[in-house]
Write an enzyme that holds these catalytic residues in place. Structure first.
Site, PDB file in Angstrom:
ATOM      1  N   ARG A   1      -0.018  11.370  -1.095  1.00 26.26           N
ATOM      2  CA  ARG A   1      -1.234  11.016  -0.357  1.00 26.26           C
ATOM      3  C   ARG A   1      -2.056  12.230   0.090  1.00 26.26           C
ATOM      4  NH1 ARG A   1      -0.112   6.060   3.573  1.00 26.26           N
ATOM      5  NH2 ARG A   1      -2.183   5.428   2.930  1.00 26.26           N
ATOM      6  N   PRO A   2      -2.641  12.937  -0.879  1.00 25.57           N
ATOM      7  CA  PRO A   2      -3.441  14.115  -0.543  1.00 25.57           C
ATOM      8  C   PRO A   2      -4.788  13.764   0.090  1.00 25.57           C
ATOM      9  CG  PRO A   2      -3.543  13.665  -2.900  1.00 25.57           C
ATOM     10  CD  PRO A   2      -2.597  12.660  -2.318  1.00 25.57           C
ATOM     11  N   VAL A   3      -5.518  14.798   0.569  1.00 22.56           N
ATOM     12  CA  VAL A   3      -6.848  14.564   1.160  1.00 22.56           C
ATOM     13  C   VAL A   3      -7.936  15.336   0.407  1.00 22.56           C
ATOM     14  CG1 VAL A   3      -6.101  13.918   3.480  1.00 22.56           C
ATOM     15  CG2 VAL A   3      -6.398  16.343   2.921  1.00 22.56           C
ATOM     16  N   ASP A   4      -7.605  15.782  -0.821  1.00 20.35           N
ATOM     17  CA  ASP A   4      -8.569  16.607  -1.570  1.00 20.35           C
ATOM     18  C   ASP A   4      -9.918  15.897  -1.779  1.00 20.35           C
ATOM     19  OD1 ASP A   4      -6.982  14.861  -3.166  1.00 20.35           O
ATOM     20  OD2 ASP A   4      -7.628  15.865  -4.996  1.00 20.35           O
ATOM     21  N   LEU A   5      -9.887  14.586  -1.988  1.00 18.06           N
ATOM     22  CA  LEU A   5     -11.146  13.880  -2.269  1.00 18.06           C
ATOM     23  C   LEU A   5     -11.977  13.684  -0.994  1.00 18.06           C
ATOM     24  CD1 LEU A   5      -9.787  11.309  -4.896  1.00 18.06           C
ATOM     25  CD2 LEU A   5     -10.988  13.474  -5.303  1.00 18.06           C
TER      26      LEU A   5
ATOM     27  N   LYS B   1      -5.955  -4.723  10.309  1.00 18.27           N
ATOM     28  CA  LYS B   1      -5.601  -3.368  10.741  1.00 18.27           C
ATOM     29  C   LYS B   1      -6.479  -2.335  10.034  1.00 18.27           C
ATOM     30  CE  LYS B   1      -1.968  -1.170   8.747  1.00 18.27           C
ATOM     31  NZ  LYS B   1      -2.207   0.170   8.184  1.00 18.27           N
ATOM     32  N   ASN B   2      -6.611  -2.481   8.711  1.00 20.80           N
ATOM     33  CA  ASN B   2      -7.277  -1.424   7.946  1.00 20.80           C
ATOM     34  C   ASN B   2      -8.802  -1.445   8.056  1.00 20.80           C
ATOM     35  OD1 ASN B   2      -4.830  -0.431   7.303  1.00 20.80           O
ATOM     36  ND2 ASN B   2      -4.806  -1.159   5.175  1.00 20.80           N
TER      37      ASN B   2
ATOM     38  N   ARG C   1      -1.649   8.415   9.356  1.00 21.27           N
ATOM     39  CA  ARG C   1      -2.478   9.104   8.386  1.00 21.27           C
ATOM     40  C   ARG C   1      -3.975   8.835   8.568  1.00 21.27           C
ATOM     41  NH1 ARG C   1      -2.943  11.170   3.141  1.00 21.27           N
ATOM     42  NH2 ARG C   1      -4.790  10.185   2.297  1.00 21.27           N
TER      43      ARG C   1
ATOM     44  N   CYS D   1       3.922  11.235   3.075  1.00 23.59           N
ATOM     45  CA  CYS D   1       4.461  10.084   3.793  1.00 23.59           C
ATOM     46  C   CYS D   1       5.301   9.282   2.837  1.00 23.59           C
ATOM     47  CB  CYS D   1       3.363   9.266   4.439  1.00 23.59           C
ATOM     48  SG  CYS D   1       2.892   7.842   3.528  1.00 23.59           S
TER      49      CYS D   1
ATOM     50  N   ARG E   1       3.624  -1.787  13.526  1.00 26.31           N
ATOM     51  CA  ARG E   1       2.418  -1.011  13.194  1.00 26.31           C
ATOM     52  C   ARG E   1       1.349  -1.925  12.589  1.00 26.31           C
ATOM     53  NH1 ARG E   1       3.109   3.012   9.000  1.00 26.31           N
ATOM     54  NH2 ARG E   1       0.884   2.886   9.325  1.00 26.31           N
TER      55      ARG E   1
ATOM     56  N   ASP F   1      -0.872  -3.204  -1.203  1.00 24.26           N
ATOM     57  CA  ASP F   1      -0.275  -3.580   0.086  1.00 24.26           C
ATOM     58  C   ASP F   1       0.417  -4.947   0.052  1.00 24.26           C
ATOM     59  OD1 ASP F   1      -1.114  -1.203   1.143  1.00 24.26           O
ATOM     60  OD2 ASP F   1      -2.830  -2.034   2.224  1.00 24.26           O
TER      61      ASP F   1
ATOM     62  N   ILE G   1      -1.143   2.477  -7.736  1.00 18.56           N
ATOM     63  CA  ILE G   1      -1.897   3.224  -6.708  1.00 18.56           C
ATOM     64  C   ILE G   1      -1.055   4.345  -6.088  1.00 18.56           C
ATOM     65  CG2 ILE G   1      -3.295   3.038  -4.598  1.00 18.56           C
ATOM     66  CD1 ILE G   1      -4.451   1.245  -6.753  1.00 18.56           C
TER      67      ILE G   1
HETATM   68  N1  EPU Z   1      -5.906  10.031  -3.216  1.00 13.02           N
HETATM   69  C1  EPU Z   1      -6.032  11.297  -3.727  1.00 13.02           C
HETATM   70  N2  EPU Z   1      -6.786  12.195  -3.015  1.00 13.02           N
HETATM   71  C2  EPU Z   1      -7.391  11.861  -1.845  1.00 13.02           C
HETATM   72  C3  EPU Z   1      -7.256  10.561  -1.335  1.00 13.02           C
HETATM   73  C4  EPU Z   1      -6.490   9.648  -2.068  1.00 13.02           C
HETATM   74  O1  EPU Z   1      -5.507  11.629  -4.777  1.00 13.02           O
HETATM   75  O2  EPU Z   1      -8.051  12.741  -1.254  1.00 13.02           O
HETATM   76  C5  EPU Z   1      -5.071   9.073  -3.965  1.00 13.02           C
HETATM   77  C6  EPU Z   1      -3.893   8.569  -3.162  1.00 13.02           C
HETATM   78  O3  EPU Z   1      -2.805   9.460  -3.212  1.00 13.02           O
HETATM   79  C7  EPU Z   1      -3.602   7.245  -3.827  1.00 13.02           C
HETATM   80  C8  EPU Z   1      -4.981   6.760  -4.235  1.00 13.02           C
HETATM   81  O4  EPU Z   1      -5.832   7.917  -4.240  1.00 13.02           O
HETATM   82  O5  EPU Z   1      -2.839   7.452  -4.981  1.00 13.02           O
HETATM   83  C9  EPU Z   1      -5.587   5.725  -3.317  1.00 13.02           C
HETATM   84  O6  EPU Z   1      -5.568   6.195  -1.980  1.00 13.02           O
HETATM   85  P1  EPU Z   1      -6.601   5.662  -0.905  1.00 13.02           P
HETATM   86  O7  EPU Z   1      -7.389   6.784  -0.375  1.00 13.02           O
HETATM   87  O8  EPU Z   1      -7.374   4.531  -1.507  1.00 13.02           O
HETATM   88  O9  EPU Z   1      -5.646   5.067   0.213  1.00 13.02           O
HETATM   89  P2  EPU Z   1      -5.724   5.288   1.780  1.00 13.02           P
HETATM   90  O10 EPU Z   1      -7.140   5.205   2.210  1.00 13.02           O
HETATM   91  O11 EPU Z   1      -4.920   6.430   2.178  1.00 13.02           O
HETATM   92  C10 EPU Z   1      -5.722   2.763   2.399  1.00 13.02           C
HETATM   93  C11 EPU Z   1      -4.917   1.866   3.278  1.00 13.02           C
HETATM   94  C12 EPU Z   1      -3.538   1.689   2.657  1.00 13.02           C
HETATM   95  C13 EPU Z   1      -3.715   1.074   1.277  1.00 13.02           C
HETATM   96  C14 EPU Z   1      -4.631   1.951   0.421  1.00 13.02           C
HETATM   97  C15 EPU Z   1      -4.950   1.352  -0.937  1.00 13.02           C
HETATM   98  C16 EPU Z   1      -5.751   2.221   5.515  1.00 13.02           C
HETATM   99  C17 EPU Z   1      -5.514   2.731   6.879  1.00 13.02           C
HETATM  100  N3  EPU Z   1      -4.794   2.445   4.609  1.00 13.02           N
HETATM  101  O12 EPU Z   1      -5.014   3.984   2.323  1.00 13.02           O
HETATM  102  O13 EPU Z   1      -2.847   0.782   3.495  1.00 13.02           O
HETATM  103  O14 EPU Z   1      -2.464   0.959   0.649  1.00 13.02           O
HETATM  104  O15 EPU Z   1      -5.877   2.160   1.109  1.00 13.02           O
HETATM  105  O16 EPU Z   1      -5.542   0.119  -0.794  1.00 13.02           O
HETATM  106  O17 EPU Z   1      -6.782   1.616   5.244  1.00 13.02           O
HETATM  107  C18 EPU Z   1      -0.994  -0.100   4.627  1.00 13.02           C
HETATM  108  O18 EPU Z   1      -1.795  -0.728   5.349  1.00 13.02           O
HETATM  109  O19 EPU Z   1       0.246  -0.338   4.640  1.00 13.02           O
HETATM  110  C19 EPU Z   1      -1.490   0.931   3.741  1.00 13.02           C
HETATM  111  C20 EPU Z   1      -0.719   1.884   3.229  1.00 13.02           C
END
Ligand code: EPU
Length: 429
Positions: free
Chosen positions: A131-135, A22-23, A102, A126, A408, A316, A338
């Site tokens: 789960r912010p998007v600042d980065l 999926k991811n 997301r 969520c 999902r 996960d 995480i």
């Molecule tokens: N984070 C920030 N700022 C950002 C982005 C992330 O602080 O701008 C933080 C997050 O809040 C978290 C950490 O960084 O604490 C890691 O987040 P990451 O960006 O790595 O996660 P993601 O890309 O949102 C993906 C998977 C998740 C999986 C995580 C970690 C997809 C679609 N989702 O999420 O999968 O848990 O990486 O490996 O690829 C799932 O499939 O059930 C799932 C939640």
């Protein structure tokens, strides 16, 4: 709303085919926005998230076509999906669509890279954390995008195109790395991403982008270098197997006992999780066909595990491991590093008789002799499947509510388990 009914106590024996990840599928589909040519993805899993993303991409003007079944093809073979973004008709991703998933926020990168503008709703919080998007925003800014927040939307503009730059992530982020790579492939000049996520799905997307004509090197390591190109073309790519689905079924077999071949699974995608299962006294071996998991007679040994970015133990699989450890012969500790709130399964497992104490980000699990079936529900995908694992070993009947979470991310879960001997069925209501 559908529910899943499970009567526990049966070992699992047989073969489970592993679907495409999926991811990886989600960012690969999003990458189709980068080109006016057709991207063909094979081994795409049949999941609710994939259908939802088709809707989102359709709104931007992407034609999505699914190939029909071929003679002799078995029912578990992944789909082939043709995505064609010949003309992008809309660069806005509205709240109604983004709020449902997301990962759809990630369209911001290819849209601004190819069209010079994107307006994408903030995904919002969520169930598993803020789960912010600042980065993600930081990465786009480093490539020259001008960012504004307007009415709950992130507006990214780069009328003269993006420019290569240096991006150093203060924290490992999968979403940030996908965004940076997808934006940089069409930027002018070189981009260097430091402290990049090393998850196999990042490497899979990079491999596909390179087939489309991009120049991405180092994906799968913490330093990715991208030489931008003016245009990308079409390609055909097969999605990497799902390491989380693999780990989930491995834990299910460890829980119930028995012996299962996880067909098509690749051990190098989940070494840390397989290592933890071996510590727990589960037999794990690799063959040409996939990964064989067995537990015959031996008890489950307790473990002490912390989640970490790849190649560490994946967040996960944290809930699934916790379900397994509820039956261990002793006390386990699992630390979630995480996501700050990924423990919703704890209350539900307790309803089945599990003994779990939470202290900040660490759960202490005292193994019990037996779990008892109960009506349960969970608020996210991986938590839901941990309840299924617990139910497979519990005495009596468990009814798992809110099955849409499972749909999902797990393709035909009840079929895959029942063909290995589990008593599991979907109850429509
Ligand atoms: N984070 C920030 N700022 C950002 C982005 C992330 O602080 O701008 C933080 C997050 O809040 C978290 C950490 O960084 O604490 C890691 O987040 P990451 O960006 O790595 O996660 P993601 O890309 O949102 C993906 C998977 C998740 C999986 C995580 C970690 C997809 C679609 N989702 O999420 O999968 O848990 O990486 O490996 O690829 C799932 O499939 O059930 C799932 C939640």
């Amino acid at each position: 709303m559908d529910r899943i009914r499970i009567v526990g106590g049966r070992p699992l024996n047989g073969t489970i085919p592993i679907s495409g990840a999926k991811n990886a599928t989600l960012p690969l589909m999003i990458a189709s926005l980068l080109t006016d040519q057709t991207l063909i993805l094979d081994n795409v899993p049949r999941l609710a998230d994939v259908v939802q993303l088709q809707r989102i991409l359709g709104n931007h003007g992407v034609d999505v076509m699914l190939s029909g079944k071929r003679a002799g093809e078995d029912e578990y073979k992944g789909q082939s999906v043709h995505l064609s973004a010949a003309k992008i008709v809309d660069t806005t991703a509205p709240y109604e669509l983004v709020s449902k998933m997301r990962a759809s926020f990630w369209v911001i990168a290819p849209l601004v890279a190819r069209m010079g503008e994107a307006r994408v709703s903030m995904p919002g919080g969520c169930a598993i954390g803020t789960r912010p998007v600042d980065l993600l925003i930081m990465a786009l800014e480093r490539l020259g995008a001008l960012i504004e927040i307007d009415g709950g939307y992130v507006v990214a503009r780069a009328p003269k195109g993006l420019k290569g730059g240096e991006i150093s992530f203060p924290k490992v982020t999968v979403s940030g790395t996908h965004t940076a790579v997808m934006a940089a492939v069409l930027a002018s000049g070189t981009t260097v991403i430091d402290n990049a996520a090393r998850e196999p799905e990042i490497a899979d997307v990079a491999e596909c982008l390179n087939k489309m004509g991009a120049h991405v090197s180092g994906a799968g390591t913490s330093r990715i270098v991208i030489e931008g190109v003016p245009k990308l073309g079409g390609a055909r790519h097969s999605v990497v197997p799902d390491r989380i689905e693999t780990g989930t079924y491995a834990m299910a077999v460890a829980m119930t006992g028995g012996e299962v071949m996880l067909e098509g699974a690749r051990p190098e995608l989940l070494q840390a999780a397989l290592g933890v299962l071996q510590q727990a006294d589960v037999d794990v071996s690799s063959t040409n066909q996939g990964i064989r998991v067995a537990r015959n007679g031996a008890g489950i040994r307790p473990v002490d595990v912390a989640t970490a970015p790849f190649p560490g133990f994946p967040t996960d699989l944290q809930a699934q491991l916790m379900a397994l450890m509820t039956r261990a012969s002793g006390t386990s500790r699992i630390t979630e590093t995480i996501f700050e709130n990924r423990f919703m399964h704890v209350q539900e497992l307790a309803r089945m008789g599990a003994r779990i104490q939470l202290d900040g980000e660490t759960a202490t699990i005292e193994g019990v002799e037996r779990l008892k079936g109960a009506p349960v529900m969970a608020t996210d995908l991986r938590a839901s499947v941990s309840l299924v694992i617990a139910a497979l070993a519990a005495e009596g009947e468990t009814m798992v509510n809110r099955v849409y979470h499972l749909d999902r991310g797990f393709e035909r879960l009840e079929d895959k388990l029942s063909r290995c001997g589990a008593e599991i069925e979907r109850v429509s209501s």
